[in-house]
Design an enzyme around this catalytic site. Sequence first.
Site, PDB file in Angstrom:
ATOM      1  N   ASP A  12       0.813  -1.400  -0.133  1.00  0.00           N
ATOM      2  CA  ASP A  12      -0.031  -0.108  -0.129  1.00  0.00           C
ATOM      3  C   ASP A  12       0.841   1.215  -0.177  1.00  0.00           C
ATOM      4  O   ASP A  12       2.053   1.301   0.046  1.00  0.00           O
ATOM      5  CB  ASP A  12      -0.766  -0.065   1.268  1.00  0.00           C
TER       6      ASP A  12
ATOM      7  N   ASP B  44      -8.088  -7.096   0.283  1.00  0.00           N
ATOM      8  CA  ASP B  44      -7.334  -7.219   1.584  1.00  0.00           C
ATOM      9  C   ASP B  44      -7.882  -6.897   2.971  1.00  0.00           C
ATOM     10  O   ASP B  44      -8.604  -5.953   2.810  1.00  0.00           O
ATOM     11  CB  ASP B  44      -6.069  -6.621   1.443  1.00  0.00           C
TER      12      ASP B  44
ATOM     13  N   CYS C 126     -14.130 -27.725   7.647  1.00  0.00           N
ATOM     14  CA  CYS C 126     -12.679 -27.238   7.178  1.00  0.00           C
ATOM     15  C   CYS C 126     -11.599 -28.159   7.155  1.00  0.00           C
ATOM     16  O   CYS C 126     -11.420 -29.102   8.019  1.00  0.00           O
ATOM     17  CB  CYS C 126     -12.213 -26.018   8.316  1.00  0.00           C
TER      18      CYS C 126
ATOM     19  N   CYS D 110      -8.167 -27.534   6.994  1.00  0.00           N
ATOM     20  CA  CYS D 110      -6.985 -27.195   7.167  1.00  0.00           C
ATOM     21  C   CYS D 110      -6.093 -27.882   8.149  1.00  0.00           C
ATOM     22  O   CYS D 110      -6.828 -28.911   8.871  1.00  0.00           O
ATOM     23  CB  CYS D 110      -7.007 -25.730   7.650  1.00  0.00           C
TER      24      CYS D 110
ATOM     25  N   CYS E 294      -7.987 -27.736  11.737  1.00  0.00           N
ATOM     26  CA  CYS E 294      -9.144 -28.850  12.062  1.00  0.00           C
ATOM     27  C   CYS E 294      -8.755 -30.069  11.716  1.00  0.00           C
ATOM     28  O   CYS E 294      -9.583 -30.834  12.162  1.00  0.00           O
ATOM     29  CB  CYS E 294     -10.278 -27.908  11.187  1.00  0.00           C
TER      30      CYS E 294
ATOM     31  N   HIS F  59      -6.042 -21.214  10.764  1.00  0.00           N
ATOM     32  CA  HIS F  59      -7.281 -21.615  10.541  1.00  0.00           C
ATOM     33  C   HIS F  59      -8.054 -20.584   9.631  1.00  0.00           C
ATOM     34  O   HIS F  59      -8.840 -20.633   8.650  1.00  0.00           O
ATOM     35  CB  HIS F  59      -8.206 -22.022  11.554  1.00  0.00           C
TER      36      HIS F  59
END
Lengths: 410, 410
Positions: free
Chosen positions: A91, A309, A347, A349, A352, A378
């Site tokens: 940015d 974002d 989930c 991931c 999880c 997560h």
Amino acid sequence: MTLPFTIEAQSGTGRLGRISTAHGDVETPAFMPVGTAGTVKAVSQDILEELGAQIILGNTYHLYLRPGHELVRKMGGLHKFMSWNRALLTDSGGFQVFSLSELRKVTEEGVSFRSHLDGTSHLFTPERSMEIQIALGADIVMAFDECTEHPAERERARQSMEMTLRWAKRSKEYFEAHKHECPWTESGLRVIGTSGHRESQNPPSAQPRAAAVHDPGFSELPATPALFGIVQGGMYGDLRRESAERTVELDFPGYAIGGLSVGESREKTMEMIARALDVLPRDKPRYVMGVGYPEEIVQYAAMGVDMMDCVLPTRAARHGLLFTSAGRMNIKNARYAQDQQPPDPKCGCRVCSRYTRAYLRHLFVSAEPLAAVLNTVHNLAFYLDTMRAVRHAIKLGDLSGMRSGSVSLA
Amino acid sequence: MTLPFTIEAQSGTGRLGRISTAHGDVETPAFMPVGTAGTVKAVSQDILEELGAQIILGNTYHLYLRPGHELVRKMGGLHKFMSWNRALLTDSGGFQVFSLSELRKVTEEGVSFRSHLDGTSHLFTPERSMEIQIALGADIVMAFDECTEHPAERERARQSMEMTLRWAKRSKEYFEAHKHECPWTESGLRVIGTSGHRESQNPPSAQPRAAAVHDPGFSELPATPALFGIVQGGMYGDLRRESAERTVELDFPGYAIGGLSVGESREKTMEMIARALDVLPRDKPRYVMGVGYPEEIVQYAAMGVDMMDCVLPTRAARHGLLFTSAGRMNIKNARYAQDQQPPDPKCGCRVCSRYTRAYLRHLFVSAEPLAAVLNTVHNLAFYLDTMRAVRHAIKLGDLSGMRSGSVSLA
């Protein structure tokens, strides 16, 4: 083409796209994790790669103050410094100058401010912001804008918008004259590779991991960073439209919509985005800065937003708030103390598939460092998986079927 | 056999051994990372597995206070609660009661103390410590001992040693009567597998990942935890020897040497270890608690120590101190601000193969969560790689050739 952007499919107003950067492709709509000071808090780069993040954001304000853009340039640029070989966006520093620093003074020249770290005085101008961002060497850099405060009267919003347009012009002029000074352009080669592992014990070098000169598509890849313009205009639809039109006149390879998610209602956010999208070119990426909640990012993607974002997934994680397919979960809640379910049963991931709510709760109430790590992994998985599902739905032409949970569990 | 321990090779007084637990083998000499409150601070379990940690330590005092041993028992024991499928060892809580709590009062019965967390009153006795450790379900548990303060007069050291022996007897009596109540013994099966990833979305169950009933060696694996005795005696060699002899008379499957690294000189530490090793049986593991620096653990392994634990690599990491093949490195030092070398050019860990000293320094001075993660991963890799090299040297019969760097770089 400065920044190759291909639209591969559409579903309603949503688009499946692909931005080609010198550091890999970015599939859109994309959610960009925020790596403020050259690190996505608590999460190492290999995990980000594993989660499928193709682009992350660095904050110019923070990196300028520490460790300094000249040091990062000496290290070969931000990619090399933080060992991130995929795309980076920085940015302009404008937002943090307004929200973090003290004693700031805005003039036509720019913004003088005192560092929140040590109180030293600094001046950010469009030219200075470009210089810093070029030294950092992100693939996409942002014009130096003024984030209009909220609320703002119409006349104030107009004045602010006008200055952002004048600063956008100055940003572009400086940028075009100096963009080749970016630390990775000397090689002119695309850095290929999804991991940063060095193959030898030698210090990191500027050598790309594979010679892209044999790649037939090589000549199309960007040889320098790309500069995006930013639409402002406060909460006035007509100003937003005008800001978009006049920013487009300056001709950027991509356009962001800034100054939103500053306290306005969700309806107002959507309205301001819609007004800008009415005007922004369809063949270039559209980036809404600083959003949003899971249901928001799905909605904006459906409207035709290509990039977003937000610190929300990462910051919320560190405060014990998990986003799940069943809604939000405050993991510190006593109700999870003996809950042996995974955080989100839907989930896949790493968190999880291995840990229970009870354990995550224990980590959090015990103020253990691993709490921030696992919660963040997560939440990022949830956000990145959500966007992946959106892209898939667009490809199938069925974006209207997507829905993101918004019920709060606690 | 309560705890199968095989010596596979020797080099001088050093031994290459293998402890067979219900949660996998532990190659010795082994260094055990400390996972105080059910987590090795900042490092996730999958990284610990990747680093090759075969056994980690949990602190009974901390886990008793939070989240509580009954909760952990309900979760299926500490292995399940923290999703660590390899070996676990818990200390008795004795050391932390002395070092962390306030207003403690020692009597023949045990130690009454106030929690450092919330000031509530508690009483630890040998029986209570056994009850808690059995509920947690580690593979190896420690007798409840009194850590003699340092310095201590001879008579005081003797009195303390005698009480530790009486408490060891009480520990064993309670343990033998209740060890079958351990949460993982119902299944009686060995939990095999180096990762904790669940293959389905179901909550974690007590099902082992592979049926060990077909394993011909199955019947030899421990069906309950094993209790180790602890040698005390202050800094008096004759008391150490006597403590060791009388602890051996109580007959434990393994023996620890406690009450060291409490301020005494390195020479004194070695002397006390040697006096105990003179007497402790060679066919059972010998565990020195709370040590040490890299050069120490190599030295003690060479003397015939089989197990060690210490917070040093992990705690030092969080303070920016890295252990490397060239000695200690204070990563926050300004000299590393632009140093593009890996932390340790001779280290092959994930951190050294990807990140520079400059980046690690930036993370540390910026107080970024990733600093603790990466520094800890490297330090643990260094310690675990060091022990791996020791084991390899013993196998080759060349332990005298091993040397660990001890020169300080900063």
